[in-house]
Scaffold this active site. Sequence first.
Site, PDB file in Angstrom:
ATOM      1  N   TYR A   1     -15.329   6.418 -11.849  1.00  0.00           N
ATOM      2  CA  TYR A   1     -15.281   5.179 -11.053  1.00  0.00           C
ATOM      3  C   TYR A   1     -15.969   4.044 -11.823  1.00  0.00           C
ATOM      4  O   TYR A   1     -15.411   2.952 -11.962  1.00  0.00           O
ATOM      5  CB  TYR A   1     -15.951   5.411  -9.692  1.00  0.00           C
ATOM      6  CG  TYR A   1     -15.745   4.268  -8.723  1.00  0.00           C
ATOM      7  CD1 TYR A   1     -14.581   4.179  -7.967  1.00  0.00           C
ATOM      8  CD2 TYR A   1     -16.714   3.285  -8.558  1.00  0.00           C
ATOM      9  CE1 TYR A   1     -14.391   3.128  -7.075  1.00  0.00           C
ATOM     10  CE2 TYR A   1     -16.532   2.235  -7.676  1.00  0.00           C
ATOM     11  CZ  TYR A   1     -15.364   2.160  -6.934  1.00  0.00           C
ATOM     12  OH  TYR A   1     -15.170   1.107  -6.060  1.00  0.00           O
TER      13      TYR A   1
ATOM     14  N   ASP B   1       3.352   1.841  -4.668  1.00  0.00           N
ATOM     15  CA  ASP B   1       2.366   2.684  -5.349  1.00  0.00           C
ATOM     16  C   ASP B   1       1.988   1.984  -6.650  1.00  0.00           C
ATOM     17  O   ASP B   1       2.821   1.870  -7.564  1.00  0.00           O
ATOM     18  CB  ASP B   1       2.983   4.063  -5.622  1.00  0.00           C
ATOM     19  CG  ASP B   1       2.006   5.017  -6.283  1.00  0.00           C
ATOM     20  OD1 ASP B   1       0.986   4.553  -6.827  1.00  0.00           O
ATOM     21  OD2 ASP B   1       2.276   6.230  -6.277  1.00  0.00           O
TER      22      ASP B   1
ATOM     23  N   ASP C   1       0.875  -1.185   0.000  1.00  0.00           N
ATOM     24  CA  ASP C   1       0.000   0.000   0.000  1.00  0.00           C
ATOM     25  C   ASP C   1       0.908   1.230   0.000  1.00  0.00           C
ATOM     26  O   ASP C   1       2.127   1.096   0.174  1.00  0.00           O
ATOM     27  CB  ASP C   1      -0.901  -0.014   1.258  1.00  0.00           C
ATOM     28  CG  ASP C   1      -2.193   0.775   1.084  1.00  0.00           C
ATOM     29  OD1 ASP C   1      -2.107   2.011   0.922  1.00  0.00           O
ATOM     30  OD2 ASP C   1      -3.284   0.184   1.090  1.00  0.00           O
TER      31      ASP C   1
ATOM     32  N   THR D   1     -16.301   0.324   4.491  1.00  0.00           N
ATOM     33  CA  THR D   1     -14.864   0.603   4.608  1.00  0.00           C
ATOM     34  C   THR D   1     -14.731   2.128   4.522  1.00  0.00           C
ATOM     35  O   THR D   1     -15.708   2.813   4.176  1.00  0.00           O
ATOM     36  CB  THR D   1     -14.081  -0.017   3.436  1.00  0.00           C
ATOM     37  OG1 THR D   1     -14.477   0.674   2.244  1.00  0.00           O
ATOM     38  CG2 THR D   1     -14.355  -1.507   3.279  1.00  0.00           C
TER      39      THR D   1
HETATM   40  N1  LIG Z   1     -16.069  -0.123  -0.187  1.00  0.00           N
HETATM   41  C1  LIG Z   1     -16.916  -0.308  -1.177  1.00  0.00           C
HETATM   42  O1  LIG Z   1     -18.115  -0.023  -1.072  1.00  0.00           O
HETATM   43  C2  LIG Z   1     -16.454  -0.929  -2.468  1.00  0.00           C
HETATM   44  C3  LIG Z   1     -17.412  -1.437  -3.348  1.00  0.00           C
HETATM   45  C4  LIG Z   1     -16.988  -1.997  -4.552  1.00  0.00           C
HETATM   46  C5  LIG Z   1     -15.646  -2.055  -4.858  1.00  0.00           C
HETATM   47  N2  LIG Z   1     -14.732  -1.544  -3.978  1.00  0.00           N
HETATM   48  C6  LIG Z   1     -13.317  -1.630  -4.355  1.00  0.00           C
HETATM   49  O2  LIG Z   1     -12.633  -2.405  -3.401  1.00  0.00           O
HETATM   50  C7  LIG Z   1     -11.266  -2.016  -3.364  1.00  0.00           C
HETATM   51  C8  LIG Z   1     -10.868  -1.751  -1.932  1.00  0.00           C
HETATM   52  O3  LIG Z   1     -11.612  -0.649  -1.447  1.00  0.00           O
HETATM   53  P1  LIG Z   1     -11.940  -0.423   0.099  1.00  0.00           P
HETATM   54  O4  LIG Z   1     -13.380  -0.189   0.195  1.00  0.00           O
HETATM   55  O5  LIG Z   1     -11.295  -1.464   0.911  1.00  0.00           O
HETATM   56  O6  LIG Z   1     -11.223   1.006   0.273  1.00  0.00           O
HETATM   57  P2  LIG Z   1     -10.184   1.556   1.338  1.00  0.00           P
HETATM   58  O7  LIG Z   1     -10.119   3.006   1.112  1.00  0.00           O
HETATM   59  O8  LIG Z   1     -10.510   1.044   2.696  1.00  0.00           O
HETATM   60  O9  LIG Z   1      -8.803   0.864   0.856  1.00  0.00           O
HETATM   61  C9  LIG Z   1      -8.195   1.204  -0.343  1.00  0.00           C
HETATM   62  C10 LIG Z   1      -6.689   1.159  -0.138  1.00  0.00           C
HETATM   63  O10 LIG Z   1      -6.048   1.455  -1.390  1.00  0.00           O
HETATM   64  C11 LIG Z   1      -4.889   2.204  -1.086  1.00  0.00           C
HETATM   65  N3  LIG Z   1      -4.398   2.962  -2.234  1.00  0.00           N
HETATM   66  C12 LIG Z   1      -4.905   4.086  -2.794  1.00  0.00           C
HETATM   67  N4  LIG Z   1      -4.126   4.518  -3.793  1.00  0.00           N
HETATM   68  C13 LIG Z   1      -3.094   3.649  -3.882  1.00  0.00           C
HETATM   69  C14 LIG Z   1      -1.938   3.560  -4.725  1.00  0.00           C
HETATM   70  N5  LIG Z   1      -1.685   4.482  -5.682  1.00  0.00           N
HETATM   71  N6  LIG Z   1      -1.075   2.524  -4.551  1.00  0.00           N
HETATM   72  C15 LIG Z   1      -1.310   1.606  -3.573  1.00  0.00           C
HETATM   73  N7  LIG Z   1      -2.370   1.644  -2.743  1.00  0.00           N
HETATM   74  C16 LIG Z   1      -3.249   2.660  -2.894  1.00  0.00           C
HETATM   75  C17 LIG Z   1      -5.314   3.122   0.051  1.00  0.00           C
HETATM   76  O11 LIG Z   1      -4.190   3.650   0.758  1.00  0.00           O
HETATM   77  C18 LIG Z   1      -6.176   2.194   0.882  1.00  0.00           C
HETATM   78  O12 LIG Z   1      -5.433   1.550   1.899  1.00  0.00           O
HETATM   79  C19 LIG Z   1     -11.155  -0.792  -4.268  1.00  0.00           C
HETATM   80  O13 LIG Z   1     -10.667  -1.195  -5.536  1.00  0.00           O
HETATM   81  C20 LIG Z   1     -12.576  -0.311  -4.374  1.00  0.00           C
HETATM   82  O14 LIG Z   1     -12.784   0.424  -5.556  1.00  0.00           O
HETATM   83  C21 LIG Z   1     -15.097  -0.994  -2.791  1.00  0.00           C
END
Ligand SMILES: NC(=O)c1ccc[n+]([C@@H]2O[C@H](COP(=O)([O-])OP(=O)(O)OC[C@H]3O[C@@H](n4cnc5c(N)ncnc54)[C@H](O)[C@@H]3O)[C@@H](O)[C@H]2O)c1
Length: 253
Positions: free
Chosen positions: A154, A61, A38, A191
């Site tokens: 998105y 990254d 991360d 989240t």
């Molecule tokens: N939470 C939801 O409702 C939901 C629904 C559908 C899909 N998603 C997808 O699930 C995945 C995880 O999301 P989440 O809800 O756990 O979000 P979150 O914000 O809790 O976690 C996302 C993580 O990605 C990291 N990140 C951001 N930019 C980055 C980069 N350039 N390099 C490395 N890491 C990076 C952040 O630091 C964070 O720790 C994402 O792809 C999101 O689009 C989430």
Amino acid sequence: MTGRLRHKTALVTGAASGIGRQSAIRMAEEGALVCITDIDDEGLAGTLALMAGRGFSLHHDVTQEESWRAAIAMALERFGKLQILVNCAGIGVRNDNIAALEEEGWDRLMAVNLHGTFMGCQQAIACMRQAGGGSLINISSVLGLRGSADALSYCASKGAVRLLTKSIAVHCGRQGYNIRCNAICPGYIATPLGLSVRESLGDEEFQRLVDKHVVGRMGVADDVAGMVVYLASDESSFVTGAEMVVDGGYTAG
Ligand SMILES: NC(=O)c1ccc[n+]([C@@H]2O[C@H](COP(=O)([O-])OP(=O)(O)OC[C@H]3O[C@@H](n4cnc5c(N)ncnc54)[C@H](O)[C@@H]3O)[C@@H](O)[C@H]2O)c1
């Protein structure tokens, strides 16, 4: 630990928080060794503390090709092989509608959600071939299946991740690589990212969105992590190119 992933090695991006964190923890509980990555080092330390020593963390990254190279090289050095990649890092951007979104926001989001996933798959495939096979797991979304006025870039990124996944699955199958590639489409998950929607929509509109999940609640990260473990394991050996919808019935009605 029930050992569904015993002897397997994995790399999970976006593992400092939310779905990535819980996926890494569940995979470690199932016996995998997991490299968690991360850009949030503090969050990574928190995840690692919950993994009973079954892996290591790395600042990575996903938008940077060099950073991908270093992460995969480190996983290979520490584990000797890489069999599972979970592309979980993802972001949303403000003003994400066709009238207001500026190019910078579009580019930033695409760099993480789409380009990062592409680079990860491309670089992991070479290692997985050396390991005799593997499983690529890309996190898409129900917003990769449906459009939304308030999630323009998105939705575009997550729809693209879904079809990127299928195209990779077909390629790997045809080449006889023994590498499967699947997408997961979660509904709204509690989240930091999922809950940020409440801020932009307001309480009433957010509740309407939650009510669309026919099970009567938002998801939790563990709902998605269970699917990650299944796709990572040999139980899913006949599953590739699929979009596994984990949405509490959001898209059912
Ligand atoms: N939470 C939801 O409702 C939901 C629904 C559908 C899909 N998603 C997808 O699930 C995945 C995880 O999301 P989440 O809800 O756990 O979000 P979150 O914000 O809790 O976690 C996302 C993580 O990605 C990291 N990140 C951001 N930019 C980055 C980069 N350039 N390099 C490395 N890491 C990076 C952040 O630091 C964070 O720790 C994402 O792809 C999101 O689009 C989430």
